[in-house]
Design an enzyme around this catalytic site. Structure first.
Site, PDB file in Angstrom:
ATOM      1  N   ASP A  21       0.829  -1.208   0.000  1.00 21.83           N
ATOM      2  CA  ASP A  21       0.000   0.000   0.000  1.00 21.83           C
ATOM      3  C   ASP A  21       0.868   1.265   0.000  1.00 21.83           C
ATOM      4  O   ASP A  21       1.993   1.258   0.494  1.00 21.83           O
ATOM      5  CB  ASP A  21      -0.910  -0.028   1.242  1.00 21.83           C
ATOM      6  CG  ASP A  21      -2.052   0.971   1.125  1.00 21.83           C
ATOM      7  OD1 ASP A  21      -2.360   1.414  -0.001  1.00 21.83           O
ATOM      8  OD2 ASP A  21      -2.633   1.316   2.174  1.00 21.83           O
ATOM      9  N   HIS A  38       2.515   3.631  -8.895  1.00 22.75           N
ATOM     10  CA  HIS A  38       2.341   2.203  -9.197  1.00 22.75           C
ATOM     11  C   HIS A  38       3.542   1.692  -9.993  1.00 22.75           C
ATOM     12  O   HIS A  38       4.038   0.584  -9.764  1.00 22.75           O
ATOM     13  CB  HIS A  38       1.042   1.973  -9.979  1.00 22.75           C
ATOM     14  CG  HIS A  38      -0.187   2.338  -9.212  1.00 22.75           C
ATOM     15  ND1 HIS A  38      -0.392   1.936  -7.911  1.00 22.75           N
ATOM     16  CD2 HIS A  38      -1.286   3.077  -9.538  1.00 22.75           C
ATOM     17  CE1 HIS A  38      -1.554   2.411  -7.479  1.00 22.75           C
ATOM     18  NE2 HIS A  38      -2.110   3.108  -8.452  1.00 22.75           N
ATOM     19  N   LEU A 132      10.603 -20.567  -4.846  1.00 20.89           N
ATOM     20  CA  LEU A 132       9.589 -19.696  -4.242  1.00 20.89           C
ATOM     21  C   LEU A 132       8.269 -19.755  -5.007  1.00 20.89           C
ATOM     22  O   LEU A 132       8.254 -19.715  -6.243  1.00 20.89           O
ATOM     23  CB  LEU A 132      10.116 -18.248  -4.254  1.00 20.89           C
ATOM     24  CG  LEU A 132       9.132 -17.154  -3.815  1.00 20.89           C
ATOM     25  CD1 LEU A 132       8.838 -17.241  -2.318  1.00 20.89           C
ATOM     26  CD2 LEU A 132       9.674 -15.765  -4.154  1.00 20.89           C
TER      27      LEU A 132
HETATM   28  C1  IPE Z   1      -5.506  -2.624  -0.288  1.00 16.95           C
HETATM   29  O1  IPE Z   1      -5.141  -1.296  -0.456  1.00 16.95           O
HETATM   30  C2  IPE Z   1      -5.443  -3.339  -1.596  1.00 16.95           C
HETATM   31  C3  IPE Z   1      -4.120  -3.471  -2.180  1.00 16.95           C
HETATM   32  C4  IPE Z   1      -2.993  -3.105  -1.662  1.00 16.95           C
HETATM   33  C5  IPE Z   1      -4.096  -4.099  -3.437  1.00 16.95           C
HETATM   34  P1  IPE Z   1      -6.226  -0.128  -0.584  1.00 16.95           P
HETATM   35  O2  IPE Z   1      -5.457   1.114  -0.675  1.00 16.95           O
HETATM   36  O3  IPE Z   1      -7.156  -0.434  -1.688  1.00 16.95           O
HETATM   37  O4  IPE Z   1      -7.009  -0.250   0.779  1.00 16.95           O
HETATM   38  P2  IPE Z   1      -7.894   0.812   1.553  1.00 16.95           P
HETATM   39  O5  IPE Z   1      -8.950   1.269   0.587  1.00 16.95           O
HETATM   40  O6  IPE Z   1      -7.012   1.933   1.960  1.00 16.95           O
HETATM   41  O7  IPE Z   1      -8.438   0.063   2.728  1.00 16.95           O
HETATM   42  C1  IPE Z   2      -1.438   0.347  -3.346  1.00 16.93           C
HETATM   43  O1  IPE Z   2      -1.285   1.718  -3.375  1.00 16.93           O
HETATM   44  C2  IPE Z   2      -1.731  -0.258  -4.687  1.00 16.93           C
HETATM   45  C3  IPE Z   2      -3.149  -0.607  -4.877  1.00 16.93           C
HETATM   46  C4  IPE Z   2      -4.090  -0.540  -4.001  1.00 16.93           C
HETATM   47  C5  IPE Z   2      -3.527  -1.073  -6.175  1.00 16.93           C
HETATM   48  P1  IPE Z   2      -2.510   2.714  -3.368  1.00 16.93           P
HETATM   49  O2  IPE Z   2      -2.872   3.002  -4.794  1.00 16.93           O
HETATM   50  O3  IPE Z   2      -3.627   2.227  -2.537  1.00 16.93           O
HETATM   51  O4  IPE Z   2      -1.850   3.992  -2.724  1.00 16.93           O
HETATM   52  P2  IPE Z   2      -2.483   4.956  -1.652  1.00 16.93           P
HETATM   53  O5  IPE Z   2      -2.937   4.112  -0.514  1.00 16.93           O
HETATM   54  O6  IPE Z   2      -3.612   5.680  -2.308  1.00 16.93           O
HETATM   55  O7  IPE Z   2      -1.354   5.841  -1.289  1.00 16.93           O
HETATM   56 MG    MG Z   3      -4.053   2.442  -0.569  1.00 17.85          MG
END
Ligand code: IPE
Ligand code: IPE
Ligand code: MG
Length: 257
Positions: A21, A38, A132
């Site tokens: 995240d 990303h 792995l």
């Molecule tokens: C969780 O992250 C999903 C992934 C890392 C793929 P999100 O950014 O979507 O989660 P919330 O919305 O903050 O809970």
């Molecule tokens: C995690 O990063 C990747 C996915 C959920 C796909 P985020 O896109 O959720 O990044 P934040 O949480 O908005 O910073």
């Molecule tokens: Mg996120």
């Protein structure tokens, strides 16, 4: 002594699960588009996969895209999906070189056709690898998984192959998308959020949770080693008392046999 040297290789978690995240905020903090985050997150994936393979971790599950992430703006969803699928496709030679077997868990019916095809090819091309196991959770959510499992169990019952009285935890586990995987012992979430976000709700029942404020694009092997070293300091009690757990462990294995 480096953090890596502190890790006891005899007591590694077999399965590490990571909620990757913070890509979006990492990019926005730099005045960039979320997709830029990303894009940089992929570098962390490479680094962590390599780190796990080097240590001898058996299973690594990466939460790459949740069922709920489909509700993000179309541009981000499309960009992210293309990036994920392209990356997986391009990484196949490296996965093969490092004996890494790819698995995918999630609702594949939601994926566009090009993505399904590319994933199927990558799964097939790495299926002979024995090192792995890299599990990508893509279009995955735990509630989706549990509902699917319940539907399949209901069919078994309806068609007379399963007696409801015989349904056990083993039965349910057989119908989860993780049926071939051990439960994760360690779950890491980056970016300073303290939640599970619909990830492996059943399987994480006794996982040790590790949260770090490091955004995913900044997460590297050193951070992974810190999480593992922290995990190894914990006492996993599984409902028992501390005394029981300590009594179960021989104080000096070489003396007690
Ligand atoms: C969780 O992250 C999903 C992934 C890392 C793929 P999100 O950014 O979507 O989660 P919330 O919305 O903050 O809970
Ligand atoms: C995690 O990063 C990747 C996915 C959920 C796909 P985020 O896109 O959720 O990044 P934040 O949480 O908005 O910073
Ligand atoms: Mg996120």
């Amino acid at each position: 002594m480096s953090v890596k040297d502190q890790i006891n290789l005899e007591k590694l978690p077999r399965h590490i699960a990571i909620i990757m995240d913070g890509n979006g905020r990492w990019a926005e903090e730099k005045g960039q588009d979320r997709l830029y985050g990303h894009f940089h997150g992929v570098e962390s994936v490479r680094n962590i996969v390599e780190g796990c393979a080097e240590l001898g971790i058996e299973y690594l599950t990466l939460y790459a895209f949740s069922t709920e992430n489909w509700d993000r703006p179309l541009r981000e969803v499309t960009g992210l999906m293309e990036l994920l699928v392209e990356t997986i496709r391009k990484e196949v030679p490296t996965l093969n070189k490092n004996n890494i077997r790819l698995h995918v868990i999630g609702d594949m019916s939601m994926l566009p056709d090009y993505a399904k095809k590319a994933l199927e090819e990558a799964l097939e091309m790495t299926s002979h690898n024995t090192g792995l196991n890299l599990v990508m959770a893509l279009s995955y959510s735990s509630r989706w998984e549990l509902v699917e499992a319940v539907k399949k169990i209901a069919v078994e019952v309806k068609e007379g192959r399963l007696d409801p009285a015989q349904i056990s935890q083993d039965t349910l586990e057989k119908f989860l998308v993780t049926s071939e995987l051990p439960d994760p012992e360690l779950m890491i979430r980056t970016s300073g959020e303290y939640r599970i976000s619909n990830f492996l709700l059943y399987q994480l029942a006794y996982a040790e949770l590790y949260f770090t404020s490091t955004r995913w694009p900044d997460f590297r092997k050193e951070h992974l080693y810190e999480a593992i070293a922290d995990f190894q300091k914990r006492e996993r009690r599984f409902g028992k008392t501390s005394h029981q757990v300590q009594d179960d462990q021989p104080v000096n294995p070489s003396v007690t046999g």
